[in-house]
Motif scaffolding. Sequence first.
Motif, PDB file in Angstrom:
ATOM      1  N   GLN A 198       0.960  -1.138   0.002  1.00 38.30           N
ATOM      2  CA  GLN A 198      -0.065   0.152  -0.021  1.00 38.30           C
ATOM      3  C   GLN A 198       0.928   1.120  -0.153  1.00 38.30           C
ATOM      4  OE1 GLN A 198      -1.924  -1.265   3.744  1.00 38.30           O
ATOM      5  NE2 GLN A 198      -3.670  -0.442   2.874  1.00 38.30           N
ATOM      6  N   LEU A 199       0.475   2.353  -0.516  1.00 41.69           N
ATOM      7  CA  LEU A 199       1.046   3.572  -0.437  1.00 41.69           C
ATOM      8  C   LEU A 199       0.160   4.572   0.289  1.00 41.69           C
ATOM      9  CD1 LEU A 199       3.204   5.546  -1.535  1.00 41.69           C
ATOM     10  CD2 LEU A 199       1.813   6.296  -3.356  1.00 41.69           C
ATOM     11  N   ARG A 200       1.165   4.977   1.468  1.00 41.86           N
ATOM     12  CA  ARG A 200       0.157   6.007   2.244  1.00 41.86           C
ATOM     13  C   ARG A 200       1.138   7.046   2.589  1.00 41.86           C
ATOM     14  NH1 ARG A 200       0.380   1.480   7.067  1.00 41.86           N
ATOM     15  NH2 ARG A 200       2.733   1.811   7.609  1.00 41.86           N
ATOM     16  N   LEU A 201       0.513   8.145   3.250  1.00 43.40           N
ATOM     17  CA  LEU A 201       1.289   9.427   3.651  1.00 43.40           C
ATOM     18  C   LEU A 201       1.584   9.322   5.059  1.00 43.40           C
ATOM     19  CD1 LEU A 201       2.082  12.140   2.334  1.00 43.40           C
ATOM     20  CD2 LEU A 201       0.373  12.854   3.292  1.00 43.40           C
ATOM     21  N   GLU A 202       2.707   9.374   5.565  1.00 43.31           N
ATOM     22  CA  GLU A 202       3.163   9.320   7.080  1.00 43.31           C
ATOM     23  C   GLU A 202       4.160  10.490   7.400  1.00 43.31           C
ATOM     24  OE1 GLU A 202       2.298   7.720   9.542  1.00 43.31           O
ATOM     25  OE2 GLU A 202       0.679   6.235   8.618  1.00 43.31           O
ATOM     26  N   ARG A 203       4.436  10.325   8.576  1.00 43.72           N
ATOM     27  CA  ARG A 203       5.310  11.284   9.302  1.00 43.72           C
ATOM     28  C   ARG A 203       6.654  10.635   9.838  1.00 43.72           C
ATOM     29  NH1 ARG A 203       6.276  13.157  14.608  1.00 43.72           N
ATOM     30  NH2 ARG A 203       4.474  11.400  15.107  1.00 43.72           N
ATOM     31  N   ARG A 204       7.868  11.244   9.718  1.00 46.77           N
ATOM     32  CA  ARG A 204       8.903  10.598  10.406  1.00 46.77           C
ATOM     33  C   ARG A 204       9.533  11.815  11.099  1.00 46.77           C
ATOM     34  NH1 ARG A 204       6.835   6.647   9.764  1.00 46.77           N
ATOM     35  NH2 ARG A 204       7.381   4.912   8.626  1.00 46.77           N
ATOM     36  N   GLY A 205       9.245  11.800  12.425  1.00 44.94           N
ATOM     37  CA  GLY A 205       9.719  13.041  13.218  1.00 44.94           C
ATOM     38  C   GLY A 205       9.009  14.309  12.690  1.00 44.94           C
ATOM     39  N   ILE A 206       9.846  15.315  12.278  1.00 41.00           N
ATOM     40  CA  ILE A 206       9.177  16.394  11.543  1.00 41.00           C
ATOM     41  C   ILE A 206       8.866  16.602  10.022  1.00 41.00           C
ATOM     42  CG2 ILE A 206      10.057  18.005  13.667  1.00 41.00           C
ATOM     43  CD1 ILE A 206      12.229  18.793  11.599  1.00 41.00           C
ATOM     44  N   PHE A 207       9.284  15.438   9.540  1.00 43.87           N
ATOM     45  CA  PHE A 207       9.261  15.234   8.159  1.00 43.87           C
ATOM     46  C   PHE A 207       8.100  14.336   7.788  1.00 43.87           C
ATOM     47  CE2 PHE A 207      13.657  14.960   9.420  1.00 43.87           C
ATOM     48  CZ  PHE A 207      14.329  16.179   8.833  1.00 43.87           C
ATOM     49  N   LEU A 208       7.543  14.911   6.657  1.00 40.75           N
ATOM     50  CA  LEU A 208       6.275  14.555   5.774  1.00 40.75           C
ATOM     51  C   LEU A 208       6.902  13.682   4.878  1.00 40.75           C
ATOM     52  CD1 LEU A 208       3.148  14.454   5.956  1.00 40.75           C
ATOM     53  CD2 LEU A 208       3.254  16.195   4.026  1.00 40.75           C
ATOM     54  N   VAL A 209       6.556  12.098   4.881  1.00 37.38           N
ATOM     55  CA  VAL A 209       6.805  11.263   3.836  1.00 37.38           C
ATOM     56  C   VAL A 209       6.056  10.284   3.179  1.00 37.38           C
ATOM     57  CG1 VAL A 209       9.156  10.986   5.114  1.00 37.38           C
ATOM     58  CG2 VAL A 209       7.545   9.312   5.574  1.00 37.38           C
ATOM     59  N   LEU A 210       6.251   9.898   1.845  1.00 36.43           N
ATOM     60  CA  LEU A 210       5.363   8.768   1.270  1.00 36.43           C
ATOM     61  C   LEU A 210       6.044   7.596   1.893  1.00 36.43           C
ATOM     62  CD1 LEU A 210       4.921  10.087  -2.512  1.00 36.43           C
ATOM     63  CD2 LEU A 210       3.336   9.858  -0.720  1.00 36.43           C
ATOM     64  N   GLU A 211       5.181   6.485   1.981  1.00 32.75           N
ATOM     65  CA  GLU A 211       5.564   5.192   2.675  1.00 32.75           C
ATOM     66  C   GLU A 211       4.925   4.264   2.000  1.00 32.75           C
ATOM     67  OE1 GLU A 211       6.594   4.171   7.130  1.00 32.75           O
ATOM     68  OE2 GLU A 211       4.087   3.513   6.433  1.00 32.75           O
TER      69      GLU A 211
ATOM     70  N   THR B 101      19.284   6.852   5.975  1.00 37.08           N
ATOM     71  CA  THR B 101      20.371   6.197   6.641  1.00 37.08           C
ATOM     72  C   THR B 101      19.956   6.275   8.346  1.00 37.08           C
ATOM     73  OG1 THR B 101      21.784   8.253   6.657  1.00 37.08           O
ATOM     74  CG2 THR B 101      22.074   6.349   4.998  1.00 37.08           C
ATOM     75  N   MET B 102      19.088   7.409   8.420  1.00 34.32           N
ATOM     76  CA  MET B 102      18.672   7.703   9.935  1.00 34.32           C
ATOM     77  C   MET B 102      17.964   6.823  10.448  1.00 34.32           C
ATOM     78  SD  MET B 102      18.244  11.729   9.145  1.00 34.32           S
ATOM     79  CE  MET B 102      19.525  12.924   8.386  1.00 34.32           C
ATOM     80  N   ALA B 103      18.195   5.704  11.028  1.00 28.43           N
ATOM     81  CA  ALA B 103      17.650   4.394  11.287  1.00 28.43           C
ATOM     82  C   ALA B 103      16.362   4.706  12.379  1.00 28.43           C
ATOM     83  CB  ALA B 103      18.271   3.344  11.895  1.00 28.43           C
ATOM     84  N   TYR B 104      16.860   5.831  13.430  1.00 30.37           N
ATOM     85  CA  TYR B 104      15.902   6.155  14.452  1.00 30.37           C
ATOM     86  C   TYR B 104      14.693   6.786  13.826  1.00 30.37           C
ATOM     87  CZ  TYR B 104      18.030  10.701  13.190  1.00 30.37           C
ATOM     88  OH  TYR B 104      18.434  11.750  12.589  1.00 30.37           O
ATOM     89  N   LEU B 105      14.444   7.194  12.554  1.00 29.57           N
ATOM     90  CA  LEU B 105      13.245   7.727  12.347  1.00 29.57           C
ATOM     91  C   LEU B 105      12.367   6.321  11.488  1.00 29.57           C
ATOM     92  CD1 LEU B 105      14.311  11.266  10.547  1.00 29.57           C
ATOM     93  CD2 LEU B 105      12.995  10.584  12.644  1.00 29.57           C
ATOM     94  N   ARG B 106      12.854   5.072  11.708  1.00 29.56           N
ATOM     95  CA  ARG B 106      12.094   3.786  10.996  1.00 29.56           C
ATOM     96  C   ARG B 106      12.192   4.190   9.750  1.00 29.56           C
ATOM     97  NH1 ARG B 106       6.751   4.651  13.274  1.00 29.56           N
ATOM     98  NH2 ARG B 106       7.114   6.951  13.604  1.00 29.56           N
ATOM     99  N   THR B 107      13.235   4.376   9.031  1.00 33.69           N
ATOM    100  CA  THR B 107      13.493   4.554   7.631  1.00 33.69           C
ATOM    101  C   THR B 107      13.853   3.170   7.111  1.00 33.69           C
ATOM    102  OG1 THR B 107      15.846   5.155   7.935  1.00 33.69           O
ATOM    103  CG2 THR B 107      14.144   6.872   7.705  1.00 33.69           C
TER     104      THR B 107
ATOM    105  N   TYR C 144      18.502   7.096  19.112  1.00 32.13           N
ATOM    106  CA  TYR C 144      17.224   7.645  18.911  1.00 32.13           C
ATOM    107  C   TYR C 144      17.218   8.776  19.896  1.00 32.13           C
ATOM    108  CZ  TYR C 144      12.107   7.757  20.070  1.00 32.13           C
ATOM    109  OH  TYR C 144      10.844   7.900  20.101  1.00 32.13           O
ATOM    110  N   LEU C 145      17.917   8.978  20.678  1.00 27.93           N
ATOM    111  CA  LEU C 145      18.230  10.316  21.415  1.00 27.93           C
ATOM    112  C   LEU C 145      18.994  11.331  20.564  1.00 27.93           C
ATOM    113  CD1 LEU C 145      19.210   9.259  24.942  1.00 27.93           C
ATOM    114  CD2 LEU C 145      17.019  10.334  24.134  1.00 27.93           C
ATOM    115  N   ALA C 146      19.925  10.665  19.789  1.00 33.56           N
ATOM    116  CA  ALA C 146      20.785  11.613  18.802  1.00 33.56           C
ATOM    117  C   ALA C 146      19.643  12.170  17.831  1.00 33.56           C
ATOM    118  CB  ALA C 146      21.851  10.684  18.187  1.00 33.56           C
ATOM    119  N   GLY C 147      18.900  11.180  16.990  1.00 31.71           N
ATOM    120  CA  GLY C 147      17.967  11.813  16.560  1.00 31.71           C
ATOM    121  C   GLY C 147      17.123  13.006  16.816  1.00 31.71           C
ATOM    122  N   ILE C 148      16.530  12.645  17.868  1.00 28.09           N
ATOM    123  CA  ILE C 148      15.597  13.804  18.490  1.00 28.09           C
ATOM    124  C   ILE C 148      16.665  14.921  18.667  1.00 28.09           C
ATOM    125  CG2 ILE C 148      14.433  14.516  20.532  1.00 28.09           C
ATOM    126  CD1 ILE C 148      13.839  11.543  21.085  1.00 28.09           C
TER     127      ILE C 148
END
Length: 424
Positions: free
Chosen positions: A200-213, A282-288, A344-348
């Motif tokens: 499925q294609l959906r619109l999601e959020r990764r931290g402060i970023f809007l992403v397609l997923e 590469t930013m794994a803490y954003l569940r990429t 995770y903390l470094a990502g925040i």
Amino acid sequence: MTIAALDATSRPSVGHLLVRKEDEDEFVLGNPETARFVVVPEAGARLIELLSAGHTVAEVADLMEQELGEPVDVVDFVEMLVEAGLLDEREAAGQTPAEGAEGAAEPGRKVKYWAVSKIPPWVVKPLFGKAAWTFYVGCLVATLVMFAADRSLLPSYEDAFVLTDIVLSLLITNVVVLGLAIVHEIWHAFAGAAAGVRSQLRLERRGIFLVLETDLTGLWALPPAKRYSPFLAGMAFDSFILFAAVAPRFAYSRGWLDLNPNVVRFLAMLVLSQVGKLAFQTMAYLRTDMYLVMATATGCKNLHQVTRLGLKRRIRKLTPQEQTILRDADAKDLQVARWYRLLYLAGIVWMGWFALNFLLPAVKVTLGWAGGVVIGAPIFSLYWWEGVLLVVLALLSLTAPLFIVLRNRLRARRAAAAFARVAA
């Protein structure tokens, strides 16, 4: 929850469920139609095997008691499958659609898959074979070599402006970035289709970023080694586009190729876009994409949530549901979370720094410039409309992630209400 039509004489319809051994004593149990998957112990897999053979609930309970030496609550297990979205109530009770109530329970609703993921595997498999992956890796390596040889090819924020007209430049950049993002997700869907998994294609959020997923939940029914290609497919496409944008500029800088200056600026914008995408993944803490690769490689099942709850309990009290999740967490998740929480903390911290130093200042400057244009320019003139458009783009980039948060919370409430209706 209790399903009124489910009793000792029922023959639950479970033949469509997938069962795959994950670890020595764990099995993945899933329904590809609802894109829901759970991990069950060996006894759970055995229950499915016996139910698939056509035994009644009572017969399965007797057989399991003989094998294990203790009673097994088969009804409770089947009800758990309904609650997890793997079965609907009719399937759990072994009824045909005509016998049961109209419509399935919300938690088990069937998924509407993305059309591009329904392509036959043989059509897209060549895009993800050994030769294809050698090509993708070669593109990335060649690009890194060109960057090392000519550092002027590295991207700059100024590359986002293809033209002197700011509004037109932003429009071109946003349209191109969106188009490439869609093809990035299509490549994920193609790789999933090559592995026999729809998405499925959906619109999601990764931290402060809007992403397609691209939701490739069905991959969890496959052995770990077969998941890497769909997870990395988007980055493979990005690597190819990056090479295709850098190579002509490298040749141009060496005098081997004559290019129009506008083309050079357009290619520079592509480089900025693709480098940004690859860096983001590469930013794994954003569940990429790389998070999924890492979770698969380490054998983790719920690493992100376990890490988040482990950090949260140091600040505030967890809810009973969160405490249960953390208490029942897999040993591998808890072990990896010890060092993953540092990422995770470094990502925040990084997201906060990015917002303060790039996002908010850019929005402030854009709104300030656009506001001056809207106030000073003749109303409804071309210049006035450009100012209005810039205001809209700035506000969208700032508020879009908040709308996704709101949408997800509303969906969670609806799901909880649906479960409550089933339980009633």
